[in-house]
Design a protein around this motif. Structure first.
Motif, mmCIF file in Angstrom:
data_model
loop_
_atom_site.group_PDB
_atom_site.id
_atom_site.type_symbol
_atom_site.label_atom_id
_atom_site.label_comp_id
_atom_site.label_asym_id
_atom_site.label_seq_id
_atom_site.Cartn_x
_atom_site.Cartn_y
_atom_site.Cartn_z
ATOM 1 N N SER A 1 0.823 -1.216 0.000
ATOM 2 C CA SER A 1 0.000 0.000 0.000
ATOM 3 C C SER A 1 0.854 1.262 0.000
ATOM 4 O O SER A 1 0.487 2.267 -0.625
ATOM 5 N N ALA A 2 2.013 1.238 0.651
ATOM 6 C CA ALA A 2 2.900 2.405 0.592
ATOM 7 C C ALA A 2 3.480 2.564 -0.811
ATOM 8 O O ALA A 2 3.622 3.680 -1.309
ATOM 9 N N PHE A 3 3.803 1.446 -1.445
ATOM 10 C CA PHE A 3 4.272 1.508 -2.836
ATOM 11 C C PHE A 3 3.213 2.170 -3.715
ATOM 12 O O PHE A 3 3.530 3.033 -4.535
ATOM 13 N N ILE A 4 1.973 1.775 -3.549
ATOM 14 C CA ILE A 4 0.884 2.370 -4.338
ATOM 15 C C ILE A 4 0.795 3.873 -4.060
ATOM 16 O O ILE A 4 0.651 4.678 -4.990
ATOM 17 N N LEU B 1 -8.508 6.611 -5.720
ATOM 18 C CA LEU B 1 -8.114 5.458 -6.515
ATOM 19 C C LEU B 1 -6.898 4.755 -5.915
ATOM 20 O O LEU B 1 -6.795 3.526 -5.961
ATOM 21 N N SER B 2 -5.996 5.513 -5.323
ATOM 22 C CA SER B 2 -4.811 4.900 -4.709
ATOM 23 C C SER B 2 -5.208 3.978 -3.556
ATOM 24 O O SER B 2 -4.644 2.892 -3.404
ATOM 25 N N VAL B 3 -6.173 4.387 -2.778
ATOM 26 C CA VAL B 3 -6.651 3.539 -1.677
ATOM 27 C C VAL B 3 -7.324 2.286 -2.238
ATOM 28 O O VAL B 3 -7.067 1.170 -1.780
ATOM 29 N N ALA C 1 -4.375 2.971 5.030
ATOM 30 C CA ALA C 1 -4.162 4.405 5.273
ATOM 31 C C ALA C 1 -2.865 4.914 4.652
ATOM 32 O O ALA C 1 -2.686 6.124 4.497
ATOM 33 N N ASN C 2 -1.963 4.021 4.280
ATOM 34 C CA ASN C 2 -0.662 4.471 3.759
ATOM 35 C C ASN C 2 -0.763 5.392 2.555
ATOM 36 O O ASN C 2 -0.100 6.434 2.529
ATOM 37 N N ILE D 1 0.585 9.337 2.600
ATOM 38 C CA ILE D 1 1.561 9.820 1.614
ATOM 39 C C ILE D 1 0.985 10.955 0.770
ATOM 40 O O ILE D 1 1.599 12.019 0.632
ATOM 41 N N LEU D 2 -0.177 10.748 0.216
ATOM 42 C CA LEU D 2 -0.729 11.743 -0.715
ATOM 43 C C LEU D 2 -1.250 12.999 -0.013
ATOM 44 O O LEU D 2 -1.167 14.091 -0.572
#
Length: 176
Positions: free
Chosen positions: A78-81, A98-100, A119-120, A124-125
């Motif tokens: 999820s952090a990579f995403i 969309l990232s989530v 939540a990552n 990040i975003l």
């Protein structure tokens, strides 16, 4: 009219004192360790979703969501995403959402669902304007922080209990 008070659902049973104590001790040691490693090394080992990871590691440690594979790979994927969307897509409500969604889907595909990791991408975003995220964020704090949490949980969750933890490890080796 339906009332939530009329449902047949039952609250979870009251936890045993030793389970509450294990959660208190485990959560405290875990976060204290990450904060101390951050201070001693100058590398970031902590992020907000790790607090929620501690809830799962200690309050529901027998859940599949609390197993090492789910914790480590769930956070990593999820952090990579989150970083991928940050680096390659313009910031918008749609890309954040969309990232989530992508993080959830990939955790499912790779069989490593860990709810706090969802939540990552948000972390990040939503903080990218104040923090300069680089790909190294996947190592510090994501990978090494989640490994540290799993190592502490392996000790704390196995003291004076019949419920041994983890139920399974990383699942990298296929067994018969």
């Amino acid at each position: 009219m339906f009332s939530i008070l009329e449902g047949k659902e039952k609250l979870a049973t009251f936890p045993k004192k030793n389970e509450v104590l294990r959660s208190l001790i485990g959560g405290t040691i875990s976060i204290f360790l990450l904060l101390t490693l951050t201070k001693l090394t100058g590398n970031l080992y902590i992020m907000a979703p790790f607090g929620a990871t501690c809830v799962i590691l200690y309050a529901v440690s027998q859940s599949p969501l609390a197993q090492p594979r789910n914790v480590i790979f769930g956070h990593l994927i999820s952090a990579f995403i989150g970083l991928f969307f940050l680096k390659f897509f313009p910031e918008s409500n749609l890309t954040i959402a969309l990232s989530v969604g992508c993080a959830i889907a990939l955790m499912q595909v790779f069989k490593c669902v860990h709810p706090p990791a969802g939540a990552n991408p948000l972390v990040i975003l939503l903080t990218a304007n104040s923090i300069n995220y680089e790909w190294s964020f996947l190592v510090f704090p994501v990978l090494l922080g989640s490994i540290a949490l799993v190592l502490v949980a392996a000790v704390v969750n196995n003291v004076k209990t019949d419920n041994k933890w983890p139920l399974y490890g990383l699942g990298l080796i296929k067994t018969k």
